[in-house]
Scaffold this motif. Structure first.
Motif, PDB file in Angstrom:
ATOM      1  N   CYS A 135      37.258  13.570 -86.505  1.00  0.00           N
ATOM      2  CA  CYS A 135      36.200  14.532 -86.786  1.00  0.00           C
ATOM      3  C   CYS A 135      35.200  13.911 -87.754  1.00  0.00           C
ATOM      4  O   CYS A 135      35.589  13.293 -88.737  1.00  0.00           O
ATOM      5  CB  CYS A 135      36.815  15.794 -87.395  1.00  0.00           C
ATOM      6  SG  CYS A 135      35.606  17.053 -87.810  1.00  0.00           S
ATOM      7  N   ASP A 136      33.932  14.098 -87.453  1.00  0.00           N
ATOM      8  CA  ASP A 136      32.870  13.674 -88.364  1.00  0.00           C
ATOM      9  C   ASP A 136      31.595  14.390 -87.966  1.00  0.00           C
ATOM     10  O   ASP A 136      31.329  14.555 -86.770  1.00  0.00           O
ATOM     11  CB  ASP A 136      32.665  12.160 -88.291  1.00  0.00           C
ATOM     12  CG  ASP A 136      31.970  11.606 -89.531  1.00  0.00           C
ATOM     13  OD1 ASP A 136      30.877  12.116 -89.873  1.00  0.00           O
ATOM     14  OD2 ASP A 136      32.519  10.686 -90.144  1.00  0.00           O
ATOM     15  N   VAL A 137      30.834  14.827 -88.936  1.00  0.00           N
ATOM     16  CA  VAL A 137      29.563  15.488 -88.627  1.00  0.00           C
ATOM     17  C   VAL A 137      28.522  14.478 -88.155  1.00  0.00           C
ATOM     18  O   VAL A 137      27.564  14.843 -87.474  1.00  0.00           O
ATOM     19  CB  VAL A 137      29.011  16.306 -89.821  1.00  0.00           C
ATOM     20  CG1 VAL A 137      29.949  17.447 -90.148  1.00  0.00           C
ATOM     21  CG2 VAL A 137      28.781  15.427 -91.029  1.00  0.00           C
ATOM     22  N   ASP A 138      28.702  13.215 -88.495  1.00  0.00           N
ATOM     23  CA  ASP A 138      27.803  12.153 -88.055  1.00  0.00           C
ATOM     24  C   ASP A 138      28.255  11.687 -86.670  1.00  0.00           C
ATOM     25  O   ASP A 138      29.345  11.134 -86.513  1.00  0.00           O
ATOM     26  CB  ASP A 138      27.850  11.001 -89.056  1.00  0.00           C
ATOM     27  CG  ASP A 138      26.916   9.861 -88.712  1.00  0.00           C
ATOM     28  OD1 ASP A 138      26.948   9.381 -87.548  1.00  0.00           O
ATOM     29  OD2 ASP A 138      26.160   9.438 -89.596  1.00  0.00           O
ATOM     30  N   SER A 139      27.427  11.908 -85.667  1.00  0.00           N
ATOM     31  CA  SER A 139      27.827  11.605 -84.287  1.00  0.00           C
ATOM     32  C   SER A 139      28.110  10.118 -84.075  1.00  0.00           C
ATOM     33  O   SER A 139      28.998   9.763 -83.294  1.00  0.00           O
ATOM     34  CB  SER A 139      26.772  12.093 -83.297  1.00  0.00           C
ATOM     35  OG  SER A 139      25.540  11.449 -83.514  1.00  0.00           O
ATOM     36  N   ARG A 176      31.527   9.520 -85.606  1.00  0.00           N
ATOM     37  CA  ARG A 176      32.526  10.223 -84.790  1.00  0.00           C
ATOM     38  C   ARG A 176      32.806   9.427 -83.509  1.00  0.00           C
ATOM     39  O   ARG A 176      33.957   9.212 -83.137  1.00  0.00           O
ATOM     40  CB  ARG A 176      32.032  11.635 -84.471  1.00  0.00           C
ATOM     41  CG  ARG A 176      32.998  12.477 -83.691  1.00  0.00           C
ATOM     42  CD  ARG A 176      32.504  13.917 -83.538  1.00  0.00           C
ATOM     43  NE  ARG A 176      31.206  14.012 -82.905  1.00  0.00           N
ATOM     44  CZ  ARG A 176      30.102  14.443 -83.512  1.00  0.00           C
ATOM     45  NH1 ARG A 176      30.129  14.795 -84.781  1.00  0.00           N
ATOM     46  NH2 ARG A 176      28.964  14.525 -82.849  1.00  0.00           N
ATOM     47  N   THR A 177      31.761   8.979 -82.845  1.00  0.00           N
ATOM     48  CA  THR A 177      31.909   8.208 -81.613  1.00  0.00           C
ATOM     49  C   THR A 177      32.634   6.891 -81.879  1.00  0.00           C
ATOM     50  O   THR A 177      33.502   6.483 -81.100  1.00  0.00           O
ATOM     51  CB  THR A 177      30.527   7.935 -80.983  1.00  0.00           C
ATOM     52  OG1 THR A 177      29.913   9.202 -80.692  1.00  0.00           O
ATOM     53  CG2 THR A 177      30.630   7.115 -79.717  1.00  0.00           C
ATOM     54  N   TYR A 198      35.678  15.768 -82.774  1.00  0.00           N
ATOM     55  CA  TYR A 198      35.115  17.046 -83.190  1.00  0.00           C
ATOM     56  C   TYR A 198      34.031  16.876 -84.242  1.00  0.00           C
ATOM     57  O   TYR A 198      34.077  15.959 -85.056  1.00  0.00           O
ATOM     58  CB  TYR A 198      36.212  17.942 -83.777  1.00  0.00           C
ATOM     59  CG  TYR A 198      37.296  18.290 -82.786  1.00  0.00           C
ATOM     60  CD1 TYR A 198      37.077  19.230 -81.791  1.00  0.00           C
ATOM     61  CD2 TYR A 198      38.543  17.674 -82.851  1.00  0.00           C
ATOM     62  CE1 TYR A 198      38.070  19.542 -80.884  1.00  0.00           C
ATOM     63  CE2 TYR A 198      39.540  17.985 -81.957  1.00  0.00           C
ATOM     64  CZ  TYR A 198      39.306  18.926 -80.972  1.00  0.00           C
ATOM     65  OH  TYR A 198      40.284  19.239 -80.074  1.00  0.00           O
ATOM     66  N   ASN A 199      33.117  17.797 -84.236  1.00  0.00           N
ATOM     67  CA  ASN A 199      32.055  17.884 -85.227  1.00  0.00           C
ATOM     68  C   ASN A 199      32.491  18.756 -86.410  1.00  0.00           C
ATOM     69  O   ASN A 199      32.069  18.547 -87.528  1.00  0.00           O
ATOM     70  CB  ASN A 199      30.802  18.471 -84.576  1.00  0.00           C
ATOM     71  CG  ASN A 199      29.636  18.553 -85.514  1.00  0.00           C
ATOM     72  OD1 ASN A 199      29.251  17.565 -86.111  1.00  0.00           O
ATOM     73  ND2 ASN A 199      29.079  19.737 -85.648  1.00  0.00           N
ATOM     74  N   ASP A 200      33.360  19.717 -86.154  1.00  0.00           N
ATOM     75  CA  ASP A 200      33.781  20.710 -87.143  1.00  0.00           C
ATOM     76  C   ASP A 200      35.279  20.585 -87.400  1.00  0.00           C
ATOM     77  O   ASP A 200      36.086  20.735 -86.469  1.00  0.00           O
ATOM     78  CB  ASP A 200      33.449  22.109 -86.614  1.00  0.00           C
ATOM     79  CG  ASP A 200      33.675  23.216 -87.621  1.00  0.00           C
ATOM     80  OD1 ASP A 200      34.553  23.071 -88.499  1.00  0.00           O
ATOM     81  OD2 ASP A 200      32.990  24.243 -87.521  1.00  0.00           O
TER      82      ASP A 200
END
Length: 81
Positions: A24-28, A31-32, A50-52
């Protein structure tokens, strides 16, 4: 995933017992990158991204989480987990 999380993720992947199921990370971009690291390690594409963070802690198949957030977010995510 910041520098701290990258190191933690690689350490978890190097262990026999834990199985990384999700990141999970808010930074795409981070995260990718984290998902790719896990998928490349296990040679599949099963890692969820996940973003959240609440999406991860709501999963019934997650037994443990590693929280690598900025200092001011540790308490919130830890208590929720």
């Amino acid at each position: 995933m910041g520098t701290q999380n990258r190191g933690l993720l690689r350490n978890f992947l190097g262990q026999d017992a834990p199985r990384v199921l999700a990141v999970c990370d808010v930074d795409s971009t981070r995260r990718t990158d984290a998902k790719k690291t896990v998928d490349d390690f296990y040679k599949n594409s099963d890692c969820a991204a996940y973003n959240d963070f609440r999406e991860i802690i709501s999963r019934k198949d997650i037994d443990a989480v590693c929280i690598a957030t900025p200092d001011h977010w540790h308490a919130i995510t830890t208590l929720a987990a």
